[in-house]
Design a protein around this motif. Sequence first.
Motif, short mmCIF file in Angstrom:
data_model
loop_
_atom_site.label_atom_id
_atom_site.label_comp_id
_atom_site.label_asym_id
_atom_site.label_seq_id
_atom_site.Cartn_x
_atom_site.Cartn_y
_atom_site.Cartn_z
N ASP A 34 0.83 -1.21 0.00
CA ASP A 34 0.00 0.00 0.00
C ASP A 34 0.87 1.26 0.00
O ASP A 34 2.02 1.24 0.42
CB ASP A 34 -0.97 -0.01 1.19
CG ASP A 34 -0.25 0.24 2.50
OD1 ASP A 34 -0.19 1.42 2.91
OD2 ASP A 34 0.26 -0.72 3.09
N ALA A 36 0.94 4.10 1.69
CA ALA A 36 1.49 4.66 2.92
C ALA A 36 2.77 3.91 3.30
O ALA A 36 3.76 4.50 3.73
CB ALA A 36 0.46 4.57 4.05
N LYS A 40 6.76 5.18 3.51
CA LYS A 40 7.62 4.90 4.67
C LYS A 40 8.90 4.18 4.23
O LYS A 40 10.00 4.54 4.63
CB LYS A 40 6.84 4.05 5.67
CG LYS A 40 7.43 4.08 7.08
CD LYS A 40 6.61 3.25 8.06
CE LYS A 40 5.24 3.89 8.27
NZ LYS A 40 4.23 2.96 8.78
N PRO A 46 4.37 11.30 2.55
CA PRO A 46 3.25 10.71 1.80
C PRO A 46 2.55 11.70 0.86
O PRO A 46 1.94 11.28 -0.12
CB PRO A 46 2.28 10.24 2.90
CG PRO A 46 3.07 10.20 4.15
CD PRO A 46 4.24 11.13 3.99
N ASP A 47 2.67 13.00 1.13
CA ASP A 47 2.07 14.00 0.23
C ASP A 47 2.75 14.02 -1.13
O ASP A 47 2.20 14.55 -2.10
CB ASP A 47 2.15 15.41 0.83
CG ASP A 47 1.19 15.58 2.01
OD1 ASP A 47 0.29 14.74 2.18
OD2 ASP A 47 1.36 16.57 2.75
N LEU A 70 -2.45 8.83 0.47
CA LEU A 70 -3.33 8.86 1.63
C LEU A 70 -4.71 9.43 1.29
O LEU A 70 -5.59 9.48 2.14
CB LEU A 70 -2.70 9.67 2.78
CG LEU A 70 -1.38 9.12 3.31
CD1 LEU A 70 -0.85 9.99 4.45
CD2 LEU A 70 -1.52 7.67 3.76
N GLU A 72 -8.36 9.76 -1.08
CA GLU A 72 -9.33 8.92 -1.79
C GLU A 72 -9.79 9.66 -3.04
O GLU A 72 -10.02 10.87 -2.99
CB GLU A 72 -10.55 8.66 -0.89
CG GLU A 72 -10.27 7.77 0.31
CD GLU A 72 -9.95 6.34 -0.10
OE1 GLU A 72 -10.58 5.82 -1.04
OE2 GLU A 72 -9.05 5.75 0.52
N HIS A 162 -11.12 16.02 3.14
CA HIS A 162 -10.96 15.29 4.41
C HIS A 162 -12.15 15.62 5.30
O HIS A 162 -12.58 16.77 5.38
CB HIS A 162 -9.64 15.69 5.11
CG HIS A 162 -8.45 15.12 4.39
ND1 HIS A 162 -8.22 13.78 4.30
CD2 HIS A 162 -7.44 15.73 3.71
CE1 HIS A 162 -7.11 13.57 3.60
NE2 HIS A 162 -6.62 14.74 3.24
#
Length: 164
Positions: A34, A36, A40, A46-47, A70, A72, A162
């Motif tokens: 995935d 995220a 890592k 993650p942006d 991150l 949708e 969000h």
Amino acid sequence: MGKEAKTNAMRMLERAKISYTAHEYPHEEGQAVDGATVAKLTGQDPDRVFKTLVTQGSDRNYYVFVVPVLAELDLKKAAKAAGVKSVAMIHVADINKVTGYIRGGCSPVGMKKQYVTVFDESCLDQPTMLVSGGRIGTQIECAPADLIKASRGKTAAITQEHGA
């Protein structure tokens, strides 16, 4: 990297004289990771790491959307950006048939055919962005404008707010 390590996405970027940096990350053979976790494993914010999603529109054509890992995809906004009434995610089993890539290794660059490709406009806030390099375990990093050009894409607000 040896010649055999190059993916179709990398070859297309090189053909277009677009510089990129390849990032490798550990994974189990054939197992999608995935976004995220990819961020890592590659030590990235993650942006700056984006996932490539493939949809089919109400007109039966395929559309590609590139959004932060991150976030949708908002299907209504995506359909509007693509200029169709609606879009729906394609089945995982169809990804290879449609794009030539596998789940977890789908790049917006170098698909079997040129599809309408829309990047979330948030990519323009980043100096560079990372997308799949065309196989699980490989990410390619380059300037958003270069990726958009290479995929003949455009940008739009296509993610869900969000908390919405």
